[in-house]
Design a protein around this motif. Sequence first.
Motif, mmCIF file in Angstrom:
data_model
loop_
_atom_site.group_PDB
_atom_site.id
_atom_site.type_symbol
_atom_site.label_atom_id
_atom_site.label_comp_id
_atom_site.label_asym_id
_atom_site.label_seq_id
_atom_site.Cartn_x
_atom_site.Cartn_y
_atom_site.Cartn_z
ATOM 1 N N TRP A 22 0.837 -1.200 0.000
ATOM 2 C CA TRP A 22 0.000 0.000 0.000
ATOM 3 C C TRP A 22 0.879 1.260 0.000
ATOM 4 N N SER A 23 1.928 1.241 0.821
ATOM 5 C CA SER A 23 2.823 2.391 0.901
ATOM 6 C C SER A 23 3.542 2.635 -0.422
ATOM 7 N N ARG A 24 4.002 1.564 -1.063
ATOM 8 C CA ARG A 24 4.687 1.686 -2.351
ATOM 9 C C ARG A 24 3.757 2.267 -3.412
ATOM 10 N N ALA A 25 2.524 1.773 -3.466
ATOM 11 C CA ALA A 25 1.548 2.271 -4.438
ATOM 12 C C ALA A 25 1.182 3.725 -4.148
ATOM 13 N N ASP A 26 1.082 4.077 -2.860
ATOM 14 C CA ASP A 26 0.758 5.449 -2.486
ATOM 15 C C ASP A 26 1.859 6.414 -2.915
ATOM 16 N N LYS A 27 3.111 6.000 -2.804
ATOM 17 C CA LYS A 27 4.231 6.839 -3.235
ATOM 18 C C LYS A 27 4.203 7.055 -4.747
ATOM 19 N N ILE A 28 3.860 6.017 -5.492
ATOM 20 C CA ILE A 28 3.773 6.148 -6.955
ATOM 21 C C ILE A 28 2.686 7.143 -7.325
ATOM 22 N N LEU A 29 1.534 7.034 -6.684
ATOM 23 C CA LEU A 29 0.434 7.952 -7.001
ATOM 24 C C LEU A 29 0.734 9.372 -6.531
ATOM 25 N N ALA A 30 1.447 9.517 -5.435
ATOM 26 C CA ALA A 30 1.800 10.855 -4.950
ATOM 27 C C ALA A 30 2.786 11.544 -5.878
ATOM 28 N N ALA A 31 3.613 10.756 -6.563
ATOM 29 C CA ALA A 31 4.615 11.329 -7.461
ATOM 30 C C ALA A 31 4.082 11.568 -8.872
ATOM 31 N N THR A 32 2.834 11.192 -9.111
ATOM 32 C CA THR A 32 2.251 11.306 -10.448
ATOM 33 C C THR A 32 1.358 12.534 -10.515
ATOM 34 N N ALA A 33 1.527 13.309 -11.580
ATOM 35 C CA ALA A 33 0.655 14.465 -11.791
ATOM 36 C C ALA A 33 -0.764 13.965 -12.078
ATOM 37 N N LEU A 34 -1.733 14.503 -11.385
ATOM 38 C CA LEU A 34 -3.099 14.034 -11.555
ATOM 39 C C LEU A 34 -3.787 14.657 -12.770
ATOM 40 N N ARG A 35 -3.270 15.785 -13.208
ATOM 41 C CA ARG A 35 -3.882 16.455 -14.351
ATOM 42 C C ARG A 35 -2.834 16.645 -15.449
ATOM 43 N N PRO A 36 -3.251 16.557 -16.688
ATOM 44 C CA PRO A 36 -2.275 16.829 -17.772
ATOM 45 C C PRO A 36 -1.877 18.297 -17.775
ATOM 46 N N ALA A 37 -0.761 18.623 -18.395
ATOM 47 C CA ALA A 37 -0.244 19.998 -18.402
ATOM 48 C C ALA A 37 -1.230 20.961 -19.055
ATOM 49 N N VAL A 38 -1.962 20.517 -20.045
ATOM 50 C CA VAL A 38 -2.904 21.394 -20.752
ATOM 51 C C VAL A 38 -4.016 21.863 -19.812
ATOM 52 N N ALA A 39 -4.458 21.003 -18.919
ATOM 53 C CA ALA A 39 -5.570 21.353 -18.035
ATOM 54 C C ALA A 39 -5.180 22.396 -17.000
ATOM 55 N N THR A 40 -3.885 22.546 -16.693
ATOM 56 C CA THR A 40 -3.484 23.491 -15.666
ATOM 57 C C THR A 40 -3.026 24.832 -16.255
ATOM 58 N N GLU A 41 -2.939 24.904 -17.582
ATOM 59 C CA GLU A 41 -2.522 26.154 -18.191
ATOM 60 C C GLU A 41 -3.671 27.164 -18.165
ATOM 61 N N VAL A 42 -3.310 28.431 -18.123
ATOM 62 C CA VAL A 42 -4.314 29.478 -18.167
ATOM 63 C C VAL A 42 -4.654 29.760 -19.625
#
Length: 69
Positions: free
Chosen positions: A47-67
């Motif tokens: 669980w800890s290993r999987a949580d670290k992988i998800l914490a290090a992954t961007a949840l949104r693509p770069a296009v969605a965060t651009e203004v």
Amino acid sequence: MSAPIRIPKHVLDAVRTLDTAELELARPCSPLSVEDLGDRETVLAEWSRADKILAATALRPAVATEVLS
């Protein structure tokens, strides 16, 4: 219409591992059983290993965060 978002395989595997681990951790275990406690420690490590992988992954693509203006 935008292109579909592709999620990397390691992220999908981490999500599956996290879901499986959470179900396993919700299962009651005997505090006197060494085997149950050992299994629980293994699941906590997964669980800890999987949580670290998800914490290090961007949840949104770069296009969605651009203004967009």
